[in-house]
Enzyme design. Structure first.
Site, PDB file in Angstrom:
ATOM      1  NE  ARG A 100      23.633  37.603  67.738  1.00 15.03           N
ATOM      2  CZ  ARG A 100      22.788  36.737  67.210  1.00 15.03           C
ATOM      3  NH1 ARG A 100      21.652  37.150  66.680  1.00 15.03           N
ATOM      4  NH2 ARG A 100      23.029  35.441  67.232  1.00 15.03           N
ATOM      5  CE  LYS A 135      47.370  24.533  64.727  1.00 17.18           C
ATOM      6  NZ  LYS A 135      47.424  23.746  63.476  1.00 17.18           N
ATOM      7  CE  LYS A 167      54.314  21.642  67.417  1.00 18.36           C
ATOM      8  NZ  LYS A 167      53.081  22.393  67.084  1.00 18.36           N
ATOM      9  CD  GLU A 197      56.244  18.853  65.217  1.00 17.02           C
ATOM     10  OE1 GLU A 197      55.102  19.359  65.255  1.00 17.02           O
ATOM     11  OE2 GLU A 197      57.259  19.479  64.849  1.00 17.02           O
ATOM     12  CG  ASP A 219      54.182  17.602  61.944  1.00 20.55           C
ATOM     13  OD1 ASP A 219      52.999  17.980  62.000  1.00 20.55           O
ATOM     14  OD2 ASP A 219      55.077  18.250  61.369  1.00 20.55           O
TER      15      ASP A 219
END
Length: 283
Positions: A100, A135, A167, A197, A219
């Site tokens: 599994r 992510k 960012k 960004e 972005d």
């Protein structure tokens, strides 16, 4: 084509914890049947791009070092339904104990590779490259990013130390793009590239005027704005790279790549890829 997987030492402890979690106090079902020498074959149940074979082998060997494991395909291969992927020979009880966890990982990584290949094929001929993001699943980051490479994609930063990506929140905290870039350049290794960004063409124009910035992340820009961003970049500095990010899907990835951006970063490669369908037959 062969792909260099992460070294087993980088994920062995994670695999050990996965196995112990699955085994719990013991496999009462498997312990109730006789143990004998058998084989288990992993088979593709759908068309897919396979990734994670060294991981599958490591799961088997952590369960039973005496297992014989052989592959019929290589990571990165595009498989048709019914293709035999690998075979393991040894204790039937131990094969069932490993099954599994091995399949869960192989299905997840192959799913990421399969989705990545779909994006890569969609932009073929445009010159744009498909990138992953951070992510990822905690504990599986190195393996998921390896799966992206198996699918023909490229890795963005593996961790925060791999590059400088300034960012919106960094810019706000620093008080502006120039200040954020200047302080980042002073406090980081000289060879790291700096990417900023941007949400508007005005921000991009400011970035293009700063020599320490190597590229910009566009972005959530619409395609018309991205086309204008490429024109602006080309008129000032053709070596300055542009990365599109946000709301990129298989439906629009081709048209976005045709705007002239260099990279398209897609979080869905690792956070939303459906598991590939593989199963194991024992005999």
């Amino acid at each position: 084509m062969s792909f260099n997987p992460p070294h087993p030492l980088s994920y062995r402890k994670a695999l050990e914890s996965f196995l112990l979690e699955d085994w719990g106090a013991g496999d009462w079902t498997t312990n109730a049947v006789p143990d004998r020498q058998m084989w288990g074959k992993v088979v593709a149940k759908n068309n897919l791009v396979v990734a994670g074979l060294p991981v599958a082998k490591e799961v088997f060997h952590l369960t039973d070092p005496t297992f014989e494991v052989d592959f019929f395909v290589q990571d990165g291969d595009k498989l048709a339904t019914g293709t035999e992927v690998m075979v393991v020979k040894g204790s039937s009880r131990n094969i069932l104990m490993a099954e599994r966890v091995m399949l869960n990982l192989l299905q997840r990584l192959s799913g990421t590779a399969t989705l990545t290949r779909q994006f890569v094929e969609a932009v073929d001929g445009t010159g744009a490259k498909i990138l992953d993001t951070r992510k990822t699943t905690p504990g599986l980051k190195l393996l998921e990013k390896y799966a992206v490479r198996c699918g023909g994609g490229f890795n963005h930063r593996v961790n925060l130390a791999d590059g400088i990506l300034i960012k919106e929140n960094h810019i706000s905290a620093a008080g502006g793009i120039r200040t954020a870039v200047a302080t980042a350049r002073l406090s980081s290794p000289n060879l790291l590239r700096i990417e900023v960004e941007v949400e508007t063409l005005e921000q991009l124009e400011e970035c293009l005027s700063i020599s320490d910035i190597d590229g910009a992340l566009l972005d959530n820009m619409n395609e018309n704005t991205m086309k204008n961003a490429v024109l602006l970049r080309n008129s000032i500095n053709k070596h300055f790279f542009l990365e599109a990010s946000g709301n990129i899907s298989l439906l629009n990835v081709k048209s976005i790549s045709e705007t002239g951006v260099d990279f398209l970063s897609i979080g869905a490669l690792t956070h939303s890829a459906p598991a590939a369908d593989l199963s194991m037959r024992i005999g």
